[in-house]
Design an enzyme around this catalytic site. Structure first.
Site, PDB file in Angstrom:
ATOM      1  N   ARG A  35       0.214  -4.008  37.975  1.00 34.12           N
ATOM      2  CA  ARG A  35       1.574  -3.484  38.141  1.00 34.12           C
ATOM      3  C   ARG A  35       2.566  -4.634  38.253  1.00 34.12           C
ATOM      4  NH1 ARG A  35       4.061  -2.135  43.569  1.00 34.12           N
ATOM      5  NH2 ARG A  35       6.008  -1.006  43.152  1.00 34.12           N
ATOM      6  N   LYS A  61       7.622   8.331  39.605  1.00 33.93           N
ATOM      7  CA  LYS A  61       7.175   8.119  40.978  1.00 33.93           C
ATOM      8  C   LYS A  61       7.793   9.221  41.837  1.00 33.93           C
ATOM      9  CE  LYS A  61       7.287   3.866  42.545  1.00 33.93           C
ATOM     10  NZ  LYS A  61       7.831   2.505  42.824  1.00 33.93           N
ATOM     11  N   THR A 101       0.544   3.458  48.002  1.00 36.34           N
ATOM     12  CA  THR A 101       1.221   3.048  49.239  1.00 36.34           C
ATOM     13  C   THR A 101       0.289   2.977  50.443  1.00 36.34           C
ATOM     14  OG1 THR A 101       3.211   4.195  48.435  1.00 36.34           O
ATOM     15  CG2 THR A 101       3.279   3.274  50.657  1.00 36.34           C
ATOM     16  N   ARG A 156      21.259   0.837  50.675  1.00 37.00           N
ATOM     17  CA  ARG A 156      21.051  -0.049  51.813  1.00 37.00           C
ATOM     18  C   ARG A 156      22.337  -0.196  52.615  1.00 37.00           C
ATOM     19  NH1 ARG A 156      16.252  -2.596  51.207  1.00 37.00           N
ATOM     20  NH2 ARG A 156      15.384  -2.822  49.107  1.00 37.00           N
TER      21      ARG A 156
END
Length: 417
Positions: A87, A286, A345, A128
């Site tokens: 990846r 995803k 994850t 963010r």
């Protein structure tokens, strides 16, 4: 070589004659095992010898490239250890690293005569908080704060006010807020709730769970489908780079996919670049937003594979809901004949620092196999960890044992017929 498709515990059949319970197709594995154990499946089957390390796996291993794994010496070791897919995380595409690493992966695999694939992972929209005016600030439960877009370069985070930079994505986020909406900061460590919308660029929030606000920490908004492009400018540039590689990457991940239209943006880039059908990478959404669960059919209709990305999904959906979501997503993707279906994850997170995984991590990897996943993924463990090669080998060991367990259960079910 193409790996054989794996069955999973939920698809196994048995017609054990045990009174009324003569068929347990579709039941959870606990019900299946309770019918088999003591009949055709002894408990001491768990004491079997380990499967040989060279036994082919049905389940692939995806390893994220990074400073710990993309050196000239480590890439061959990672392939030997059992990596099937490398990846490339475009969040960290800088300084010519991909330009060096990609041809090296292809060359090493060709020299070894091993089929290794490459997945390019687009960053997706990022949300963010901004910079601090001075040091980190502490907010307490019940505090009421301003939360909004920075008015200028000097409008930074300070007591009573949290700001974000004015980007296209963050402007869209703020416009989507309404009273009662929850915002999560720093992977959910801080939670606030909107109490008043002062303008499209600013709201008042009440602190539900306080903590220390630090600079540039992520913001998640579980309740809102944010009306912005799935592919920001950086993603478009990265997608164009990945699509122009020769040979092409095998997969491109679209992060934070919420609806089918998000994948269409990548297809449109392929069309604009006139990428021929035989060189188009497999599109892999995803699943990280709760909204994706509502739109999963239209997402899968434009997909070739799928990733259950449990990091942000856990933050937004709730950690305790992720295991069930994982099972449903894997089952839905398998039903839609997507391949590979990847679970990702924190699968062996502790091996970033430790030479062995926790028992819970081994169970996590095995349960992904039991769910029917076609691949399990390593992130920081392979990219920045102290033991990338050992982690791949350990994941391979756990996968082989899980696959052997499925085979044992299948044989026991067949013998019971």
């Amino acid at each position: 070589a193409q790996l054989a498709p794996s069955h999973n515990i939920f698809s196994l059949k048995s017609s054990i004659n045990m009174g009324a319970a003569n068929s347990i197709e579709g039941l959870p594995h606990s019900a299946m095992l309770s019918n088999l154990v003591g009949n055709t499946l002894p408990v001491n089957a768990a004491k079997k010898n380990y499967e040989p390390e060279d036994k082919p796996r049905r389940t692939k291993i995806v390893a994220t490239m990074g400073p710990a794994s993309w050196t000239d010496d480590m890439i061959p070791k990672m392939i030997d250890a059992g990596v099937n897919i490398f990846r490339l995380n475009c969040s960290h595409r800088r300084g010519g690293d991909f330009e060096r690493v990609y041809p090296l992966i292809r060359k090493v695999a060709a020299d070894k005569g091993v089929h290794v694939e490459v997945l390019g992972d687009l960053q997706g929209p990022k949300f963010r908080v901004g910079e601090l005016a001075s040091g980190p600030i502490v907010i307490k439960d019940g505090d009421v704060l301003e939360f909004g877009l920075a008015k200028d370069d000097g409008d930074k985070i300070k007591p009573g006010r949290i700001t974000m930079f004015q980007t296209t994505e963050q402007i869209a986020l703020m416009r989507g807020l309404n009273v009662g909406v929850t915002l999560l900061v720093d992977d959910g460590l801080i939670e606030v709730e909107v109490t008043e919308v002062k303008s499209p660029a600013e709201v008042l929030v009440k602190v539900v769970h306080g903590g220390t606000v630090k600079a540039r920490k992520g913001v998640n908004v579980p309740d809102v489908m944010i009306d912005c492009s799935a592919l920001p400018e950086k993603d478009v540039e990265d997608a164009e780079y990945l699509l122009k590689l020769e040979p092409p990457v095998d997969y491109i991940c679209v992060s934070f996919a919420q609806k089918g239209k998000d994948l269409q943006e990548l297809i449109d880039i392929m069309d604009r670049l006139n990428v021929p059908a035989d060189k188009r990478p497999n599109i892999c959404p995803k699943i990280e937003k709760p909204q994706a669960l509502d739109n999963i059919d239209e997402i899968m209709a434009l997909s070739g594979s799928l990733m259950v990305a449990r990091g942000d999904l856990g933050v937004e959906l709730g950690h305790a809901k992720v295991p069930f979501a994982q099972k449903l997503l894997v089952a839905a993707a398998k039903k839609a004949k997507l391949y590979p279906v990847i679970v990702a994850t924190q699968m062996m997170e502790s091996m970033i620092e430790n030479p062995v995984p926790t028992r819970a991590e081994c169970s996590d990897v095995a349960n992904a196999v039991f769910d029917g996943a076609d691949a399990t993924m390593l992130s920081g463990e392979a990219a920045t960890g102290a033991f990338p090669e050992a982690t791949v080998r350990m994941m391979g060991t756990v996968i082989r044992e899980a696959e052997a367990a499925l085979d044992t259960i299948a044989a026991a079910a067949k013998a019971a017929n």
